[in-house]
Design a protein around this motif. Sequence first.
Motif, PDB file in Angstrom:
ATOM      1  N   ALA A 154       9.434   2.841  21.826  1.00 38.78           N
ATOM      2  CA  ALA A 154       8.364   3.689  21.308  1.00 38.78           C
ATOM      3  C   ALA A 154       7.007   3.077  21.636  1.00 38.78           C
ATOM      4  N   PRO A 155       6.026   3.889  21.959  1.00 37.49           N
ATOM      5  CA  PRO A 155       4.675   3.367  22.225  1.00 37.49           C
ATOM      6  C   PRO A 155       4.100   2.675  20.988  1.00 37.49           C
ATOM      7  N   VAL A 156       3.258   1.697  21.236  1.00 39.90           N
ATOM      8  CA  VAL A 156       2.572   0.968  20.168  1.00 39.90           C
ATOM      9  C   VAL A 156       1.082   1.190  20.349  1.00 39.90           C
ATOM     10  N   VAL A 157       0.460   1.862  19.387  1.00 41.97           N
ATOM     11  CA  VAL A 157      -0.949   2.211  19.478  1.00 41.97           C
ATOM     12  C   VAL A 157      -1.741   1.250  18.607  1.00 41.97           C
ATOM     13  N   SER A 158      -2.708   0.572  19.202  1.00 45.83           N
ATOM     14  CA  SER A 158      -3.550  -0.351  18.441  1.00 45.83           C
ATOM     15  C   SER A 158      -4.730   0.403  17.845  1.00 45.83           C
ATOM     16  N   GLY A 159      -5.409  -0.253  16.904  1.00 40.46           N
ATOM     17  CA  GLY A 159      -6.565   0.370  16.274  1.00 40.46           C
ATOM     18  C   GLY A 159      -6.186   1.503  15.336  1.00 40.46           C
ATOM     19  N   ILE A 160      -4.966   1.434  14.777  1.00 38.71           N
ATOM     20  CA  ILE A 160      -4.450   2.486  13.907  1.00 38.71           C
ATOM     21  C   ILE A 160      -4.008   1.844  12.597  1.00 38.71           C
ATOM     22  N   GLU A 161      -4.258   2.542  11.504  1.00 38.69           N
ATOM     23  CA  GLU A 161      -3.773   2.109  10.211  1.00 38.69           C
ATOM     24  C   GLU A 161      -3.076   3.273   9.525  1.00 38.69           C
ATOM     25  N   LYS A 162      -2.179   2.936   8.605  1.00 37.30           N
ATOM     26  CA  LYS A 162      -1.464   3.966   7.887  1.00 37.30           C
ATOM     27  C   LYS A 162      -2.374   4.648   6.870  1.00 37.30           C
ATOM     28  N   ALA A 163      -2.134   5.925   6.673  1.00 35.55           N
ATOM     29  CA  ALA A 163      -2.938   6.685   5.722  1.00 35.55           C
ATOM     30  C   ALA A 163      -2.689   6.186   4.311  1.00 35.55           C
ATOM     31  N   LYS A 164      -3.732   6.195   3.489  1.00 34.38           N
ATOM     32  CA  LYS A 164      -3.600   5.769   2.105  1.00 34.38           C
ATOM     33  C   LYS A 164      -2.777   6.792   1.333  1.00 34.38           C
ATOM     34  N   PRO A 165      -1.891   6.333   0.467  1.00 30.72           N
ATOM     35  CA  PRO A 165      -1.072   7.288  -0.290  1.00 30.72           C
ATOM     36  C   PRO A 165      -1.950   8.138  -1.202  1.00 30.72           C
ATOM     37  N   GLY A 166      -1.597   9.371  -1.312  1.00 30.41           N
ATOM     38  CA  GLY A 166      -2.351  10.300  -2.147  1.00 30.41           C
ATOM     39  C   GLY A 166      -1.622  11.614  -2.224  1.00 30.41           C
ATOM     40  N   ASN A 167      -2.213  12.531  -2.904  1.00 31.23           N
ATOM     41  CA  ASN A 167      -1.601  13.840  -3.033  1.00 31.23           C
ATOM     42  C   ASN A 167      -1.650  14.561  -1.689  1.00 31.23           C
ATOM     43  N   GLU A 168      -0.498  15.043  -1.261  1.00 31.84           N
ATOM     44  CA  GLU A 168      -0.444  15.787  -0.012  1.00 31.84           C
ATOM     45  C   GLU A 168      -0.975  17.193  -0.242  1.00 31.84           C
ATOM     46  N   PRO A 169      -1.820  17.672   0.637  1.00 29.94           N
ATOM     47  CA  PRO A 169      -2.385  19.000   0.449  1.00 29.94           C
ATOM     48  C   PRO A 169      -1.332  20.076   0.671  1.00 29.94           C
ATOM     49  N   SER A 170      -1.474  21.136  -0.026  1.00 33.54           N
ATOM     50  CA  SER A 170      -0.567  22.265   0.135  1.00 33.54           C
ATOM     51  C   SER A 170      -1.097  23.175   1.228  1.00 33.54           C
ATOM     52  N   THR A 171      -0.144  23.696   2.036  1.00 36.37           N
ATOM     53  CA  THR A 171      -0.537  24.648   3.074  1.00 36.37           C
ATOM     54  C   THR A 171      -0.470  26.082   2.584  1.00 36.37           C
ATOM     55  N   VAL A 172      -0.056  26.244   1.307  1.00 34.31           N
ATOM     56  CA  VAL A 172      -0.001  27.584   0.734  1.00 34.31           C
ATOM     57  C   VAL A 172      -1.342  27.883   0.092  1.00 34.31           C
ATOM     58  N   PRO A 173      -1.995  28.959   0.469  1.00 30.15           N
ATOM     59  CA  PRO A 173      -3.303  29.272  -0.115  1.00 30.15           C
ATOM     60  C   PRO A 173      -3.197  29.447  -1.625  1.00 30.15           C
ATOM     61  N   PRO A 174      -4.127  28.899  -2.389  1.00 28.24           N
ATOM     62  CA  PRO A 174      -4.070  29.035  -3.844  1.00 28.24           C
ATOM     63  C   PRO A 174      -4.316  30.476  -4.269  1.00 28.24           C
ATOM     64  N   ALA A 175      -3.615  30.834  -5.291  1.00 28.11           N
ATOM     65  CA  ALA A 175      -3.782  32.201  -5.797  1.00 28.11           C
ATOM     66  C   ALA A 175      -5.131  32.333  -6.484  1.00 28.11           C
TER      67      ALA A 175
END
Length: 742
Positions: free
Chosen positions: A708-729
């Motif tokens: 697998a490729p190894v990409v430098s200058g990258i960090e993992k995203a900080k844990p948090g609430n994942e956004p919903s792709t369903v539009p809010p009512a």
Amino acid sequence: MMQLFDTRVFDGHVDCARGISGQTGRGRVSRGQSKRRGTWRRQGRGGLQAIAAVMLTLMAGAPSGYAQQAGSTTLVPDKAASQLPAAPTPTATEPLNLRPSQRDFSKPAGRLLDLPTRMYMPTTIAKTNFANSVRLADLVKDGKIYLSLSDAIALAIENNYDIAIARYDLDIADTDILRSRAGQIPLGVPTGVVANTLNGTASTTISATGGGPGGTSAGAGGAGSGLGGVTFTTAGAGPTPEALDPTVTAAIEFQRQETPQVSLFSPASSTNTNQYNFSYNQGFVTGTALTVGFNNTRQTTNNYFDDYSPLLNSSFTAMVTQHLLQGAGIWVNKRFMYQALNDRRIADSSFRQQILYTVNQVESIYWGLVQSYEDVQAKQRQLDQSSKLEGDDRKQLEIGTVAPLQVVSDESSVASDRQALITSQLSLNYQQQIIKQAIARNLNDQALSAAPVIPTDRVTLEELPEEKEPIENLVQDAFQRSPVLEQAVLALKNDEITVKGARNALLPVLDAFGFYGANASGGAQSPDCVNLFAANTPPCAPNTYPTIGYGTTLSNLVNSTSPDKGVGFNVNIPIRNRTAQAQQARSLMEYRQAELHLEQLYTQIRMQVVNAQFALTTDRAQVQASIAARDYAQQSVDAENKKLHLGASTTANVLLQERSLATAENNLITANAAYAKDRASLYEILATTMQHYGINLNDAATGVVNTAPVVSGIEKAKPGNEPSTVPPAATPPPAATPPPAQ
């Protein structure tokens, strides 16, 4: 022995045949107009002497690259290469001869020692696999695709349609090598990048000109077309080489003929004729052609005038022809092989360019997905803040501390933020579909199509070594690694081969030939033979004509019993030679165009490197400024909320500060995405993407990524609430409570 010089003039060409014969002949000159006929007759022997003088001059060693200038009778040599400005030669793509499989299409399917029928059987090509690679299924967890940039690049190499289409060009180039080894002109290899993947940014590199006819959206070729003003119409100019693959021809015929009597000397007869004729033809790279014929006839007849029935006739002829001027020499007859080998290297370089382009495109799509993902999160936070503020104001309305108009204003802000969130969610959903079509081959799986893609990587502000490099060092590195320059240099070499071939075609045709053959007859005395010189024409006495078997007949072919041999030469002199002159001039003009185009590519790549380094520095400063603006806006919101709780501020001021924070966050998201995309573009311009990411070119050619490729200058995203792709009512706001009576 007398020499025969037979000269014929047809349509402005002089055809001369000179040989050794036992007969004498007469020189003939025919012209359509009486005046010219008279001129030729007056010149007589002087014209033949002039032609002979020209031929002797040519045979004395005149170089094959001489061209006649317009308005002058002086032959001057053409200079092929101009004095180009000094520039580093691009490094060849390695490893050479990339192949999607173990099969080498530059070699024939069957060898002489194999089953003879293999070389006459059609080739089978494996069916295309439209299934997604296993790597994609492994990334699905809980109905979601958690995608890193490394995984996106690996999936693109395995599944992307653009790369899969370009992969076939490697084998197509091999078929041209096989074709050229038979003396045929190459069909050409499409070059340039395939750019059918949706979305993503356009390539920042310059498309290369094609190495032959055919082409993709970025590298066109063929008759009358080109790229960047460069035309490719004289490819293959020059004399056609001899067919290098030997050919065996057999003609077997059985004839039964009944002839009616027409006179005393032509009685009615029945004749049975069997013919067995064979020939062998082969050309050689020296400009030599070999033709061998072996003919056999067996004839039986009841004609009493024939002495033998069956009558056996056998003959053979072997002729060798050698080009002495046009088409002479190994180089001119192998030039198609050289061009095919250059086209194969162009195909390797073009595939490397395709990998650079597609990886940059997929990375651009990935950062676009990250931008949409973070934008949804920001819009969600903005909606949460405005909803919380609207709820607080509604409570204060119940106790009478705010006016009803403030609640109405809060509701308007909530509705506006909800609309912005819905728009952002729709954009995120579209970006998720875009990344899927770039890294997947089959989207018909409903589970895969509906699974949201969660990007797990974020770009850091880690400074790249290229940002500190002197610009001239980066430019020189780009010159050496650029596949575009490599293809342009190889195409220029092909153009040079074309120029030399066109120069050789300017020469007259002068061929020397020699042949040797023999004829032999045999058979048995005809049972219908009669003695025409005896009274009553009795049948011929037994053994009047000795029996000669087929074996003896074949022996007589090689024992010089009745030889047929000779040597000579053929001459074809185009009087005005306008077609060859136009072809040679055009090929040289196209070569000059290619020289200019190559130097223009060097200039354009230099400017691209300068612009890319400057853009990356500017983007970094923009990100840092956006971070500072975001932090300031966040502190302003916190301070304004504290004032609101202390009664020193208003809800309107808080909303204003929240809008400023939303704008600052949006600017930061945009700046981060621009920085990440420009960083990938710099790698593509410098052609260092594979070195930075550890992409193996052999794995890319086979479509199976082992590491697998190894990409430098990258960090993992900080844990948090994942956004919903369903539009809010859009829930209706509660009815406003009337203020208490004062």
